[in-house]
Design a protein around this motif. Structure first.
Motif, PDB file in Angstrom:
ATOM      1  N   ALA A  40       0.827  -1.205   0.000  1.00  0.00           N
ATOM      2  CA  ALA A  40       0.000   0.000   0.000  1.00  0.00           C
ATOM      3  C   ALA A  40       0.849   1.237   0.000  1.00  0.00           C
ATOM      4  O   ALA A  40       0.577   2.209  -0.685  1.00  0.00           O
ATOM      5  N   ALA A  41       1.952   1.222   0.788  1.00  0.00           N
ATOM      6  CA  ALA A  41       2.834   2.381   0.844  1.00  0.00           C
ATOM      7  C   ALA A  41       3.521   2.599  -0.494  1.00  0.00           C
ATOM      8  O   ALA A  41       3.678   3.708  -0.959  1.00  0.00           O
ATOM      9  N   LYS A  43       2.478   1.914  -3.435  1.00  0.00           N
ATOM     10  CA  LYS A  43       1.598   2.398  -4.484  1.00  0.00           C
ATOM     11  C   LYS A  43       1.388   3.898  -4.418  1.00  0.00           C
ATOM     12  O   LYS A  43       0.876   4.491  -5.359  1.00  0.00           O
ATOM     13  N   GLU A  44       1.734   4.513  -3.278  1.00  0.00           N
ATOM     14  CA  GLU A  44       1.516   5.948  -3.151  1.00  0.00           C
ATOM     15  C   GLU A  44       2.369   6.727  -4.141  1.00  0.00           C
ATOM     16  O   GLU A  44       1.959   7.760  -4.649  1.00  0.00           O
ATOM     17  N   CYS A  45       3.561   6.232  -4.429  1.00  0.00           N
ATOM     18  CA  CYS A  45       4.451   6.840  -5.411  1.00  0.00           C
ATOM     19  C   CYS A  45       5.202   5.732  -6.137  1.00  0.00           C
ATOM     20  O   CYS A  45       5.420   4.657  -5.573  1.00  0.00           O
ATOM     21  N   ARG A  73       7.787   6.096  -1.082  1.00  0.00           N
ATOM     22  CA  ARG A  73       7.030   6.783  -0.035  1.00  0.00           C
ATOM     23  C   ARG A  73       6.542   8.133  -0.549  1.00  0.00           C
ATOM     24  O   ARG A  73       7.288   8.859  -1.194  1.00  0.00           O
ATOM     25  N   GLY A  74       5.295   8.441  -0.224  1.00  0.00           N
ATOM     26  CA  GLY A  74       4.722   9.711  -0.645  1.00  0.00           C
ATOM     27  C   GLY A  74       4.092  10.427   0.533  1.00  0.00           C
ATOM     28  O   GLY A  74       3.650   9.797   1.495  1.00  0.00           O
ATOM     29  N   TYR A  75       4.037  11.763   0.441  1.00  0.00           N
ATOM     30  CA  TYR A  75       3.567  12.566   1.568  1.00  0.00           C
ATOM     31  C   TYR A  75       2.495  13.569   1.177  1.00  0.00           C
ATOM     32  O   TYR A  75       2.290  14.558   1.869  1.00  0.00           O
ATOM     33  N   THR A  77      -0.542  13.542   1.537  1.00  0.00           N
ATOM     34  CA  THR A  77      -1.583  13.688   2.564  1.00  0.00           C
ATOM     35  C   THR A  77      -1.016  14.070   3.928  1.00  0.00           C
ATOM     36  O   THR A  77      -1.786  14.137   4.900  1.00  0.00           O
ATOM     37  N   LYS A 190       5.283  15.862  -6.938  1.00  0.00           N
ATOM     38  CA  LYS A 190       4.070  15.159  -6.521  1.00  0.00           C
ATOM     39  C   LYS A 190       4.111  14.770  -5.046  1.00  0.00           C
ATOM     40  O   LYS A 190       3.259  14.024  -4.585  1.00  0.00           O
ATOM     41  N   CYS A 192       6.570  13.045  -3.612  1.00  0.00           N
ATOM     42  CA  CYS A 192       7.227  11.746  -3.462  1.00  0.00           C
ATOM     43  C   CYS A 192       8.651  11.925  -2.951  1.00  0.00           C
ATOM     44  O   CYS A 192       9.389  12.802  -3.438  1.00  0.00           O
TER      45      CYS A 192
END
Length: 221
Positions: A40-41, A43-45, A73-75, A77, A190, A192
């Protein structure tokens, strides 16, 4: 005479088999949980090893401690508030490469790093890049402490953003991104993650400029 308490033939083997099966089921469940959580993590980036290596290549001298990641990892949110208490997140800055710096007024290395960050912001803040400081003074008076520190030191190029719940930084700790302050994230347009720095740095130097130049180049494509 038969001992009624003696185990029946084969009983111990069945018990051992049940234990082994139980351990196996637990191991599979844990593995699935970890895999799903990491999936899940991720897929964020997208994974961006090449972009992270571009940042790493520029990270020398004063910025040699910058750790390239690009692991997905994406941030976007990641939540915090502006100076008026309005809820915001990293996604509000989509389109800009970001140097996100987590700091607190009680953190001596953070305080020492701020002049360099202010100078870097004065030089580089634009449509393509921004120094984004997030204060972590906790409690109801946290925002006031942060505002006073910025005002007293006349940091004209560092806006006040804050998370007095400390939740944003707890997320980084839980994901083993960083453990203490100050900490900085290099994010693409984005949100990321491309690199992480634990501790302060002399950002307002040719070495710091090289890292930001590399990030801006990636943002512009």
């Amino acid at each position: 005479m038969t001992d009624i308490n003696a185990p029946r033939p084969g009983a111990s083997n069945r018990i051992r088999l049940l234990i082994v099966l139980g351990v196996a089921v637990l191991a599979v469940a844990i593995a699935a949980w970890v895999l799903l959580g990491n999936g899940a993590a991720a897929k964020e980036c997208p994974v961006q090893k090449d972009a992270a290596l571009d940042i790493d290549f520029a990270s020398v001298g004063e910025l040699a401690g910058l750790n390239p990641t690009g692991e997905g990892r994406g941030y976007a949110t990641l939540a915090f508030k502006d100076a008026e208490g309005k809820p915001m997140d990293i996604g509000d800055f989509k389109g800009k490469g970001l140097l996100v710096n987590f700091w607190a007024s009680w953190c001596v290395p953070c305080r020492e790093e701020m002049p360099a960050l202010d100078a870097l912001a004065a030089k580089y803040n634009s449509d393509d890049f921004m120094v984004l400081p997030i204060n972590l003074d906790i409690g109801e008076d946290g925002l006031g402490k942060a505002r006073k520190f910025l005002d007293d030191n006349k940091f004209a190029h560092l806006p006040l953003y804050a998370d007095n719940t400390f939740a944003a930084f707890e997320r980084l700790k839980q994901e083993a991104v960083t453990v203490g302050l100050p900490a900085s994230l290099i994010l693409d347009a984005k949100g990321c993650e491309l690199a992480v720095l634990q501790g302060p740095a002399h950002w307002n130097t040719p070495d710091g400029y090289a890292v930001i130049d590399a990030l801006v180049k990636l943002v512009k494509g």
